[in-house]
Design a protein around this motif. Structure first.
Motif, short mmCIF file in Angstrom:
data_model
loop_
_atom_site.label_atom_id
_atom_site.label_comp_id
_atom_site.label_asym_id
_atom_site.label_seq_id
_atom_site.Cartn_x
_atom_site.Cartn_y
_atom_site.Cartn_z
N TYR B 33 0.90 -1.28 -0.03
CA TYR B 33 0.11 -0.13 0.06
C TYR B 33 0.82 1.31 0.08
CZ TYR B 33 -4.72 -1.86 0.55
OH TYR B 33 -5.93 -2.54 0.16
N SER B 34 1.90 1.32 0.69
CA SER B 34 2.74 2.61 0.59
C SER B 34 2.99 2.99 -0.87
CB SER B 34 4.20 2.10 1.31
OG SER B 34 4.87 1.27 0.35
N SER B 35 2.58 4.13 -1.08
CA SER B 35 2.45 4.77 -2.39
C SER B 35 3.43 5.80 -3.02
CB SER B 35 0.93 4.96 -2.69
OG SER B 35 0.92 5.53 -4.00
N GLU B 36 4.13 5.82 -4.04
CA GLU B 36 5.03 6.72 -4.46
C GLU B 36 4.14 7.98 -4.92
OE1 GLU B 36 7.87 5.57 -7.37
OE2 GLU B 36 8.37 3.80 -6.23
N ARG B 37 3.07 7.81 -5.58
CA ARG B 37 2.14 8.74 -6.09
C ARG B 37 0.78 9.15 -5.41
NH1 ARG B 37 4.45 5.29 -9.36
NH2 ARG B 37 6.00 6.00 -10.93
N LEU B 38 0.18 8.05 -4.74
CA LEU B 38 -1.13 8.52 -3.97
C LEU B 38 -0.76 8.67 -2.50
CD1 LEU B 38 -3.23 5.62 -5.71
CD2 LEU B 38 -3.30 8.16 -6.20
N SER B 39 -1.71 9.76 -1.89
CA SER B 39 -1.22 10.15 -0.68
C SER B 39 -2.81 9.56 0.25
CB SER B 39 -1.54 11.73 -0.61
OG SER B 39 -1.80 12.29 0.77
N SER B 40 -3.97 9.61 -0.54
CA SER B 40 -4.91 9.17 0.19
C SER B 40 -6.30 8.81 -0.73
CB SER B 40 -5.50 10.31 1.55
OG SER B 40 -5.87 11.43 0.83
N ALA B 41 -7.13 8.55 -0.15
CA ALA B 41 -8.40 7.96 -0.93
C ALA B 41 -9.46 8.05 -0.02
CB ALA B 41 -8.29 6.91 -1.58
N ILE B 42 -10.90 8.04 -0.46
CA ILE B 42 -12.04 7.72 0.25
C ILE B 42 -12.64 7.15 -0.80
CG2 ILE B 42 -13.92 8.60 1.41
CD1 ILE B 42 -12.92 11.54 1.83
N VAL B 43 -13.20 6.06 -0.57
CA VAL B 43 -14.15 5.23 -1.35
C VAL B 43 -15.16 4.57 -0.41
CG1 VAL B 43 -14.21 3.56 -3.12
CG2 VAL B 43 -12.04 4.62 -3.07
N THR B 44 -16.47 4.95 -0.71
CA THR B 44 -17.56 4.51 0.03
C THR B 44 -18.85 4.08 -0.58
OG1 THR B 44 -18.69 5.21 2.15
CG2 THR B 44 -18.32 6.85 0.52
N ALA B 45 -19.50 3.17 -0.21
CA ALA B 45 -20.65 2.75 -0.87
C ALA B 45 -21.88 3.30 -0.03
CB ALA B 45 -20.94 1.16 -0.87
N ILE B 46 -22.87 3.90 -0.66
CA ILE B 46 -23.91 4.55 0.00
C ILE B 46 -25.25 4.25 -0.75
CG2 ILE B 46 -25.00 6.73 0.51
CD1 ILE B 46 -21.94 7.88 0.66
N LYS B 47 -26.43 4.02 -0.05
CA LYS B 47 -27.61 3.62 -0.62
C LYS B 47 -28.16 4.79 -1.55
CE LYS B 47 -29.59 1.12 3.02
NZ LYS B 47 -30.79 0.62 3.96
N GLY B 48 -28.29 4.48 -2.67
CA GLY B 48 -28.99 5.49 -3.74
C GLY B 48 -30.29 6.10 -3.41
N SER B 49 -30.61 7.13 -4.12
CA SER B 49 -31.96 7.56 -3.94
C SER B 49 -33.03 6.79 -4.56
CB SER B 49 -32.03 8.95 -4.48
OG SER B 49 -31.61 8.98 -5.83
N ASP B 50 -32.87 6.00 -5.45
CA ASP B 50 -33.97 5.21 -6.12
C ASP B 50 -33.67 3.76 -5.85
OD1 ASP B 50 -35.10 7.39 -7.29
OD2 ASP B 50 -33.91 7.27 -9.00
N ASN B 51 -35.06 2.99 -5.98
CA ASN B 51 -34.78 1.41 -5.92
C ASN B 51 -33.65 0.85 -6.48
OD1 ASN B 51 -36.96 1.57 -4.10
ND2 ASN B 51 -38.30 0.60 -5.49
N GLY B 52 -32.81 -0.22 -5.67
CA GLY B 52 -31.64 -0.73 -6.34
C GLY B 52 -30.66 -0.20 -6.68
N GLU B 53 -30.50 1.33 -6.28
CA GLU B 53 -29.37 2.03 -6.84
C GLU B 53 -28.32 2.05 -5.50
OE1 GLU B 53 -30.83 5.33 -9.62
OE2 GLU B 53 -30.10 6.00 -7.66
N ILE B 54 -27.02 1.75 -5.82
CA ILE B 54 -25.94 2.09 -4.97
C ILE B 54 -25.01 3.09 -5.52
CG2 ILE B 54 -23.91 0.87 -3.78
CD1 ILE B 54 -26.33 -0.23 -2.53
N ASP B 55 -24.63 4.14 -4.44
CA ASP B 55 -23.80 5.13 -5.27
C ASP B 55 -22.42 4.71 -4.65
OD1 ASP B 55 -25.54 6.57 -6.51
OD2 ASP B 55 -25.98 7.78 -4.78
N PHE B 56 -21.25 4.82 -5.46
CA PHE B 56 -20.03 4.51 -4.99
C PHE B 56 -19.12 5.85 -5.23
CE2 PHE B 56 -21.23 0.40 -6.42
CZ PHE B 56 -21.05 -0.31 -5.21
N LYS B 57 -18.90 6.44 -4.06
CA LYS B 57 -18.39 7.80 -4.06
C LYS B 57 -16.95 7.81 -3.70
CE LYS B 57 -22.72 10.11 -2.84
NZ LYS B 57 -23.26 11.13 -2.10
N TYR B 58 -16.18 8.40 -4.46
CA TYR B 58 -14.70 8.30 -4.21
C TYR B 58 -13.98 9.76 -4.33
CZ TYR B 58 -14.96 9.02 -9.55
OH TYR B 58 -15.06 9.11 -10.59
#
Lengths: 279, 144
Positions: B33-58
């Motif tokens: 995981y130690s990275s030469e180019r990347l510092s940090s990241a947020i990746v999260t899965a959240i329920k979407g607003s409509d039926n069956g929807e999942i939002d992956f936010k990053y």
């Protein structure tokens, strides 16, 4: 604060009356930290010298001892001799019991008041939405992230994110090119300042605001195998760790996460975080 | 007594036999995981607003400006571990961007209502000296 009696102070005991010395001995049990053995011995020596301990009627003393002190469990009985007759003693014993009970009651009331005040403050703070339980840094050989410590409040007040920007940056970054990015993904929003110095040095200052503590734990910082270290700045726990050639410092303030990462030394990161100040 | 000795020898043998297997598994799963180019990241899965929807936010944050930065792949799995979708990142679909030190966005997946999903997200960073990828796995979230 307890007062320490030095040997030179024993000489002052001679100036006290016999009654006063007896009162000191009698009051000993009410003290949180009792008189020292040396101090008591000194008083007894003075009393003996004055003849106050001579001519004691040992028979009546023993009788009194059995009548007053040798009680089942000794419940409610004084441990100290009283100068007056038995009836009077009973009355004084009650006074002493009342005094002790009052002292105990005072302490209990004080303790209850302190506990109630503490809970009151906690509830008030929680009601205001501040995160009083907070986060704790958690890391492996590869990543760093924040974990919820205890229960985290769902929300706290909404601070202006730019308040968290440092007022100090290392030399070389003062006139650096700065790219400002605003992020707003509903559940987390933030501002990111990317500095690029003329000498190629780089610095990323990131302030993120989460709508819930759960999202704060989804942030991953990349790091190498060197363990993170803790630094306190303006009342915040700042975690610092290395990621190969770069160093990172990160902390949580309620649901706001502040981090700085780049080609800086840990000392420079400390100074940078110190410049943020209290919000 | 002989039975106890036999049990002891068997237990030790099983333990010693498992250690190399466990180490091999560990080494296979370890990601540098130690990275030469990347510092940090947020990746999260959240329920979407409509039926069956999942939002992956990053949000991907690099150490400095990258020639290409973002998400190179999103593999979506049901909580049972069945891969139901694999999306490659491009600048056209917005998962990747160019000349940036940060990149953020949302990818919405239309799944089945009531099914729980998670994603294995591959982040990508490329500069003049090379490229690297890092993977993050989201928590599982049940689609509304």
């Amino acid at each position: 604060m307890s007062q320490e009696i030095t040997p030179s102070e024993y000489s002052n005991l001679n100036n006290l009356s016999t009654q006063a010395l007896n009162d000191i001995l009698s009051a000993d049990f009410e003290r949180v930290n009792g008189l020292s053995a040396e101090y008591v011995a000194e008083i007894l020596a003075i009393l003996e010298k004055r003849g106050e301990l001579d001519g004691v009627d040992t028979e009546s003393a023993l009788e009194r001892f059995h009548a007053v002190y040798v009680q089942p469990e000794g419940a409610g009985q004084s441990l100290y001799a009283e100068p007056a007759a038995t009836a009077e003693k009973g009355e004084k014993g009650d006074d002493k019991k009342k005094t002790a009970a009052r002292a105990l009651l005072r302490r209990a009331v004080l303790a209850a008041a302190v506990i109630a005040a503490a809970f009151g403050v906690m509830l008030t703070v929680q009601a205001a939405g501040y995160d009083i339980f907070g986060f704790i840094g958690s890391w492996t050989n590869e990543t760093f992230s924040f974990a919820i410590q205890g229960e985290a409040a769902a929300q706290d007040s909404e601070p202006e994110l730019t308040q968290y920007l440092p007022t100090w940056v290392p030399e070389g970054f003062e006139n650096a090119e700065v790219e400002i990015t605003e992020v707003d993904l509903d559940d987390f929003r933030g501002v990111i300042y990317s500095y690029t110095a003329l000498d190629g040095g780089h610095l990323i200052v990131q302030v993120m605001r989460y709508s819930s503590a759960e999202y704060a734990t989804d942030t991953v910082y990349f790091k190498d195998e060197v363990p993170a270290k803790l630094y306190e700045s303006n009342g915040r726990d700042v975690y610092m760790f290395s990621n190969l050639e770069n160093n990172t410092a990160a902390c949580m303030d309620g649901l706001t996460e502040i981090s700085a990462s780049g080609s800086l030394t840990f000392e420079q990161l400390e100074k940078l975080f110190d410049s943020i100040g209290e919000i | 007594m002989r039975r106890i000795m036999l049990m002891f020898v068997l237990t030790v043998s099983i333990f010693i036999g498992c250690v190399p297997i466990a180490s091999a598994d560990y080494e296979a799963d370890v990601q540098p995981y130690s990275s030469e180019r990347l510092s940090s990241a947020i990746v999260t899965a959240i329920k979407g607003s409509d039926n069956g929807e999942i939002d992956f936010k990053y949000l991907v944050v690099a150490n400095s400006t990258m020639a290409t930065l973002g998400i190179s792949k999103i593999a979506i799995y049901t909580s049972a571990g069945v891969c139901v979708a694999s999306i490659s990142g491009t600048t056209s679909n917005g998962l990747l961007t160019t000349s940036a030190s940060t990149h953020s966005g949302t990818y919405t997946y239309n799944g089945a209502s009531g099914t729980s999903y998670y994603a294995v997200v591959t982040m990508y960073a490329r500069d003049s000296s090379g490229a690297e990828t890092q993977q993050v796995t989201t928590k599982a979230v049940t689609a509304p």
